[in-house]
Design a protein around this motif. Sequence first.
Motif, PDB file in Angstrom:
ATOM      1  N   LYS A   1      -8.082  13.413  -5.515  1.00 27.28           N
ATOM      2  CA  LYS A   1      -6.826  14.446  -5.410  1.00 27.28           C
ATOM      3  C   LYS A   1      -6.164  13.798  -4.421  1.00 27.28           C
ATOM      4  N   VAL A   2      -4.689  13.942  -4.629  1.00 31.78           N
ATOM      5  CA  VAL A   2      -3.830  13.424  -3.608  1.00 31.78           C
ATOM      6  C   VAL A   2      -2.741  14.534  -3.185  1.00 31.78           C
TER       7      VAL A   2
ATOM      8  N   PRO B   1       4.247   0.186   1.147  1.00 32.06           N
ATOM      9  CA  PRO B   1       3.504   1.197   0.858  1.00 32.06           C
ATOM     10  C   PRO B   1       4.100   2.027  -0.268  1.00 32.06           C
ATOM     11  N   LEU B   2       3.381   2.496  -1.548  1.00 35.04           N
ATOM     12  CA  LEU B   2       3.608   3.133  -2.547  1.00 35.04           C
ATOM     13  C   LEU B   2       2.941   4.719  -2.097  1.00 35.04           C
TER      14      LEU B   2
ATOM     15  N   MET C   1      -4.623  -1.523  -4.658  1.00 36.75           N
ATOM     16  CA  MET C   1      -4.752   0.001  -4.942  1.00 36.75           C
ATOM     17  C   MET C   1      -5.544   0.563  -3.900  1.00 36.75           C
ATOM     18  N   THR C   2      -5.366   1.742  -3.279  1.00 38.41           N
ATOM     19  CA  THR C   2      -6.114   2.526  -2.458  1.00 38.41           C
ATOM     20  C   THR C   2      -6.659   3.702  -2.612  1.00 38.41           C
TER      21      THR C   2
ATOM     22  N   ILE D   1      -0.844   5.436  -1.850  1.00 35.73           N
ATOM     23  CA  ILE D   1      -2.013   5.319  -2.875  1.00 35.73           C
ATOM     24  C   ILE D   1      -2.000   3.939  -3.457  1.00 35.73           C
ATOM     25  N   GLY D   2      -1.109   2.902  -2.991  1.00 34.23           N
ATOM     26  CA  GLY D   2      -1.361   1.545  -3.441  1.00 34.23           C
ATOM     27  C   GLY D   2      -0.084   0.948  -2.470  1.00 34.23           C
ATOM     28  N   ARG D   3       0.126  -0.600  -2.966  1.00 42.15           N
ATOM     29  CA  ARG D   3       1.321  -1.244  -2.390  1.00 42.15           C
ATOM     30  C   ARG D   3       2.046  -2.078  -3.455  1.00 42.15           C
TER      31      ARG D   3
END
Length: 364
Positions: A318-319, A271-272, A311-312, A325-327
């Motif tokens: 907004k985060v 995970p990122l 990508m998620t 947010i991705g892998r």
Amino acid sequence: MASNRPAPQAAYIPNDDDFGGYDQETWQGQETWQEWNPTEESVRPVRGRHRVHKKGGGGLARSSTVLGVGVIAAVGAGGIATAQDGKAPVSISMPDLGAVTDSLPEAESLPGVGSLISDDSAAPAGPETVTAAAPLTAAGVSHTDAQQGATDAGEALRARIMQQAENQQDQADDAVRTAAEEAAVKKAAEEAAAQQKQAERKADAQAAAKKKKEREAREAKALAERRAKLAKSYALPTSSYTITSHFGVAGSMWSSGHHTGLDFAAPTGTPLKAVHTGTVKEAGWAGAYGYRTVLELNDGTEVWYCHQSSMTVGAGQKVSTGDVIGRVGATGNVTGPHLHMEVHTAGGSTVDPLAWLQSKGLNP
């Protein structure tokens, strides 16, 4: 040597010649003499030596003067003058001088006079007693000089001069000693003042160093607190990673000639996370970067996540800090799975991601 005391004078008896002569026929039958009392008008005051001023002619004036002097001399000798040729004695009345003589000091008590007068009552009978006068060399000799053994006037003067010279020398020595003491006191005061100033400067330096140390400690503590606070609001982009390439490394594999980011090597699918709260500006394919997500922070800073496998999040989303947010992947120009992370300022300049993370309290 004969006595200095005058010998007693014989009583003066006036005779016919003292009266300037007389006519026997005129004076015959006058056998009675009358008492004559001299007054201020008839007797001149005695001043200094007795002098009889002669007047022209003889006459009664001359006779009266001689008679007055003779009578006074006779009374002074202790007798009453009597006329020759069996004439009646002349009675003289004199003022009482006892009150005056009683107030006068004794001659023997006067300085320098007593030694010149011989005392008949103390002198032994026989030959005349000679009284030695005080030597002239003793003139000017004070009692203090006599006590110091000086009996000569010259010696006494010399002794006084020597004493005065010694006193002046003592005063000069005292002045020199006083000046030396004052100089020593002044020098000691100056040295004490210099030492005090040096001690004050040293104390000021120590106080300044202490303040600086305390300030640095406060600043370090504040920085640590700020970083700790930032660490709570910032997060590392991934976990279980290894740093394989740093920012600025030169190489032919990069189109710019050097590495523009920080590589976190990790297994595919790791995970990122969002390093901080922000908005997703871009999310998609980016050529040599593979799949890339651009997260824009509130201050305009952009964080790029490159070479993702998936990508998620999408653009405009907004985060928050720590959101996935991705892998990790190996898309684009890569040699293996890893996260290529870049940081760009609001002005568009590329900065070292490692330094930027450290400024946020993170230590990859």
